[in-house]
Write a protein that holds these residues in place. Structure first.
Motif: not given
Length: 282
Positions: A109-127
């Motif tokens: 579960c932790l691996i899936v959650l940490l992998s999912a942060t790729g979307l968050s980092r892409a959003l941060v770069r965009s904003y």
């Protein structure tokens, strides 16, 4: 005599240049030209494609993990959230039918959650590109915000049907459904950058962009209710599971484009209409 045309003016037919110059001299013309320049500067098409791909590889694994953890009684709801056609719904049930919570475990579960942060980092770069944010969030707190952002997106997807049910209980269900969805979309577009950037998120563009996104989604939701089920069924019939993947990525691209466009327009609205002009010095 007319002035010598610039490189940009030379692309306009000679007979149209006076009208173009007059239109560009108006406030609407200047705003339009500024907005187009912002779209080019932000590289909205490339960034929307990046967000769409990251959304697909971040949110879907989380949904599948939840389907394995919550048990078989709620897996039909997952298929309903994804708007899967009958054949693909059976495929999903077969794929996760033998899964249970032990299939993932804490580490999984932790691996899936940490992998999912790729979307968050892409959003941060965009904003950070769209809005003038001075400093990029970093550290453990930033990671926690990134995980929280993805969880909020998944919760929003899962509770979309609850919002539809609540709207059906209100007077004039069709109008109420549009209003409830509008408020939810505005809240999501405001909450995402606030979670990712915290106090760094500029308030004016944040609020204006949220309202613009909600207005955009009124039309996008209506079109999606007609287009998406038919496109998914057609893709599944012609290409199987891979067709579903391409259809979802295409739809996520539309949503990502709207999210970025709303942020850009919100920044322009804040700068041109909401920010008070400085007083002239004597």
């Amino acid at each position: 005599m007319m002035p010598e045309p610039t490189e940009w003016d030379a692309r306009i037919p000679r007979w149209l240049r006076p009208r173009a110059a007059l239109w560009l001299g108006t406030r609407v013309g200047k705003l339009t030209l500024t907005g187009l320049g912002e779209l080019v500067r932000v590289q909205i098409f490339d960034r929307a494609m990046t967000l769409a791909a990251q959304s697909f590889t971040s949110i879907f694994p989380l949904l599948i993990m939840l389907a394995a953890l919550i048990g078989p009684h709620y897996r039909e709801r997952l298929a309903g959230v994804l708007h899967l056609p009958d054949s693909s719904e059976r495929l999903l049930q077969d794929a996760i039918g033998g899964s249970h919570s032990n299939a993932f475990g804490v580490a999984g579960c932790l691996i899936v959650l940490l992998s999912a942060t790729g979307l968050s980092r892409a959003l941060v770069r965009s904003y950070l590109v769209v809005w003038p944010v001075e400093q990029k969030p970093a550290g453990a707190a930033a990671t926690g915000r990134q995980i929280g952002t993805v969880v909020v997106l998944v919760v929003f997807l899962l509770f979309a049907r609850v919002l539809t049910w609540l709207a059906s209980l209100l007077p004039a269900p069709n109008v109420s459904g549009v209003l409830v969805a509008f408020v939810a979309d505005c809240a999501l577009a405001i909450l995402l950058p606030w979670l990712l950037l915290g106090r760094r998120a500029p308030k004016g563009p944040l609020l204006a962009g949220g309202v613009v996104f909600g207005l955009m989604m009124i039309a996008v939701r209506g079109a999606g209710a007609i287009y998406l089920p038919r496109a998914l069924q057609s893709s599944a019939d012609k290409y199987g599971t891979i067709g579903l993947a391409f259809t979802y990525i295409g739809w996520l691209y539309v949503l990502s484009f709207c999210l970025l466009l709303a942020a850009i327009v919100g920044g322009l609205i804040s700068r041109e209409f909401l920010t008070a002009a400085p007083a002239d010095e004597p």
